[in-house]
Design an enzyme around this catalytic site. Sequence first.
Site, PDB file in Angstrom:
ATOM      1  N   ASP A  20      10.673   1.923  -6.673  1.00 58.76           N
ATOM      2  CA  ASP A  20      10.545   3.315  -7.118  1.00 58.76           C
ATOM      3  C   ASP A  20      11.686   3.737  -8.039  1.00 58.76           C
ATOM      4  O   ASP A  20      11.520   4.640  -8.861  1.00 58.76           O
ATOM      5  CB  ASP A  20      10.489   4.266  -5.922  1.00 58.76           C
TER       6      ASP A  20
ATOM      7  N   ARG B  60      -1.004   9.797   2.487  1.00 55.15           N
ATOM      8  CA  ARG B  60      -0.697  10.196   1.110  1.00 55.15           C
ATOM      9  C   ARG B  60      -0.807  11.713   0.951  1.00 55.15           C
ATOM     10  O   ARG B  60      -0.019  12.326   0.231  1.00 55.15           O
ATOM     11  CB  ARG B  60      -1.648   9.476   0.148  1.00 55.15           C
TER      12      ARG B  60
ATOM     13  N   LYS C 216       6.946   0.987   3.792  1.00 56.09           N
ATOM     14  CA  LYS C 216       7.820  -0.004   3.148  1.00 56.09           C
ATOM     15  C   LYS C 216       9.287   0.414   3.165  1.00 56.09           C
ATOM     16  O   LYS C 216      10.151  -0.351   3.574  1.00 56.09           O
ATOM     17  CB  LYS C 216       7.379  -0.228   1.690  1.00 56.09           C
TER      18      LYS C 216
ATOM     19  N   PHE D 178      12.743   2.250 -10.485  1.00 54.74           N
ATOM     20  CA  PHE D 178      12.535   1.686 -11.812  1.00 54.74           C
ATOM     21  C   PHE D 178      11.329   2.292 -12.537  1.00 54.74           C
ATOM     22  O   PHE D 178      10.860   1.738 -13.535  1.00 54.74           O
ATOM     23  CB  PHE D 178      12.412   0.159 -11.718  1.00 54.74           C
ATOM     24  N   PHE D 179      10.837   3.442 -12.042  1.00 52.43           N
ATOM     25  CA  PHE D 179       9.749   4.119 -12.743  1.00 52.43           C
ATOM     26  C   PHE D 179      10.234   4.647 -14.082  1.00 52.43           C
ATOM     27  O   PHE D 179      11.354   5.137 -14.212  1.00 52.43           O
ATOM     28  CB  PHE D 179       9.204   5.301 -11.927  1.00 52.43           C
TER      29      PHE D 179
ATOM     30  N   VAL E 248       0.846  -1.184   0.000  1.00 53.84           N
ATOM     31  CA  VAL E 248       0.000   0.000   0.000  1.00 53.84           C
ATOM     32  C   VAL E 248       0.888   1.243   0.000  1.00 53.84           C
ATOM     33  O   VAL E 248       1.956   1.257   0.602  1.00 53.84           O
ATOM     34  CB  VAL E 248      -0.974  -0.010   1.200  1.00 53.84           C
ATOM     35  N   THR E 249       0.462   2.250  -0.719  1.00 53.39           N
ATOM     36  CA  THR E 249       1.189   3.498  -0.748  1.00 53.39           C
ATOM     37  C   THR E 249       1.266   4.097   0.661  1.00 53.39           C
ATOM     38  O   THR E 249       0.313   4.021   1.424  1.00 53.39           O
ATOM     39  CB  THR E 249       0.528   4.504  -1.731  1.00 53.39           C
TER      40      THR E 249
ATOM     41  N   ASP F 146       0.396   3.685 -10.946  1.00 53.79           N
ATOM     42  CA  ASP F 146       0.184   2.539 -10.063  1.00 53.79           C
ATOM     43  C   ASP F 146      -0.142   1.269 -10.832  1.00 53.79           C
ATOM     44  O   ASP F 146      -0.972   0.462 -10.402  1.00 53.79           O
ATOM     45  CB  ASP F 146      -0.908   2.873  -9.041  1.00 53.79           C
TER      46      ASP F 146
ATOM     47  N   ARG G 244       2.384  13.780   1.703  1.00 57.82           N
ATOM     48  CA  ARG G 244       3.580  13.573   0.877  1.00 57.82           C
ATOM     49  C   ARG G 244       3.550  14.469  -0.356  1.00 57.82           C
ATOM     50  O   ARG G 244       2.487  14.769  -0.892  1.00 57.82           O
ATOM     51  CB  ARG G 244       3.665  12.113   0.417  1.00 57.82           C
TER      52      ARG G 244
END
Length: 192
Positions: A26, A127, A6, A28-29, A1-2, A46, A130
Amino acid sequence: VTNGGKTTLAEKLKKLLPNCDTMSQDDFFKPESEVETDERGFKLYDVLDALYMDEMVKSIHNWMNSHTSSAVVTEEPMDTCNSLKMTEDVHILIVEGFLLYNYEPLNELWNRRYFLTLPYEECKRRRSTRVYQPADTPGYFDGHVWPMYLKYKNELEESASNTVYLDGTKSQEELLSCVYSDIIQEVKKLRE
């Protein structure tokens, strides 16, 4: 989950475990110009297509072949039973991200799988604190982020049986203690 914790958890584990590295999904976006936009104007970050997943798999394989981490532990271990001595010759890679278990080529690589969950309201609150680049547009959380989380979580629950679900509302210390202990137990099994 955002915004579930993590990255924080992965970095704390890295400091506690010898021969431990972390890798973030992140990193590898795809660039914003390569990320699709839906009919509402939402950038579709997402979804797996927003990431260079093949590159991530290659990076994990490269790490597995080279183990370049150091044995330096920057924090005191969480227990005093020879757990660190026991992990000296074991190399640990903690991969953190939000769509890791929904990408089949990665599923053969995991020894352990942890999935942080949050209730809707707490996730939305976190969220909103951020700052993202590009910034979330109005309605993005409800229109894209949360529905994609539910979609991928449902897929995971249908396909993966060996996932440990963690309550992201618990304190960082509780989560760290739980996962650290579990990793130590897993390392013991691997060495048997």
